[in-house]
Design a protein around this motif. Structure first.
Motif, PDB file in Angstrom:
ATOM      1  N   LYS A 189      -1.680   1.875  -5.229  1.00 37.74           N
ATOM      2  CA  LYS A 189      -1.973   2.010  -3.808  1.00 37.74           C
ATOM      3  C   LYS A 189      -0.737   1.705  -2.966  1.00 37.74           C
ATOM      4  N   ARG A 243      -0.487  -0.136  -0.346  1.00 39.40           N
ATOM      5  CA  ARG A 243      -0.392  -1.568  -0.023  1.00 39.40           C
ATOM      6  C   ARG A 243       0.266  -2.342  -1.159  1.00 39.40           C
ATOM      7  N   THR A 244      -0.164  -2.071  -2.370  1.00 35.52           N
ATOM      8  CA  THR A 244       0.416  -2.750  -3.533  1.00 35.52           C
ATOM      9  C   THR A 244       1.885  -2.367  -3.690  1.00 35.52           C
ATOM     10  N   GLY A 288      -7.644  -4.969  -6.528  1.00 41.96           N
ATOM     11  CA  GLY A 288      -7.615  -3.680  -7.213  1.00 41.96           C
ATOM     12  C   GLY A 288      -8.290  -3.729  -8.563  1.00 41.96           C
TER      13      GLY A 288
END
Length: 108
Positions: free
Chosen positions: A2, A4-5, A97
């Motif tokens: 993702k 964000r990650t 996640g």
């Protein structure tokens, strides 16, 4: 992975690497000379301390709620500043996640 990650990982790695270079060049306590020079150096150090204390005050209950051990991150924040805070946020994001993935596999 993702966004964000990926973003947190990139900032964490880049800032940690930059910090390592600065520490090698100026020493672990090199920031103290800047803060003691007064003016903006002291203001930035005080501002960072306030922000990190506020982060710890938010992080401890958040970690308890999520079942994440908070003590290692408190120590990391006290010794490395924002690197410890970024590490917690990355751990939290990765855990979210994996929890979502586990729920999805159980539902199917």
């Amino acid at each position: 992975m993702k966004f964000r990650t990926f973003s947190l990982s990139t900032v964490f790695v880049a800032f940690t690497a930059y910090t390592a270079v600065v520490v090698m060049d100026h020493g672990y306590t090199g920031f103290i000379d800047l803060a003691l020079a007064g003016g903006w150096g002291a203001q930035v150090l005080i501002d960072l301390c306030i922000a990190l204390l506020m982060f710890v005050a938010w992080m401890v209950p958040d970690a308890r709620e999520r079942g994440i051990p908070f003590a290692p991150y408190v120590v990391a924040i006290l010794t490395t500043g924002s690197i410890g805070a970024l590490a917690y946020l990355l751990h939290r994001t990765l855990r979210e996640g994996s929890t979502v993935s586990q729920r999805a596999s159980v539902a199917t």
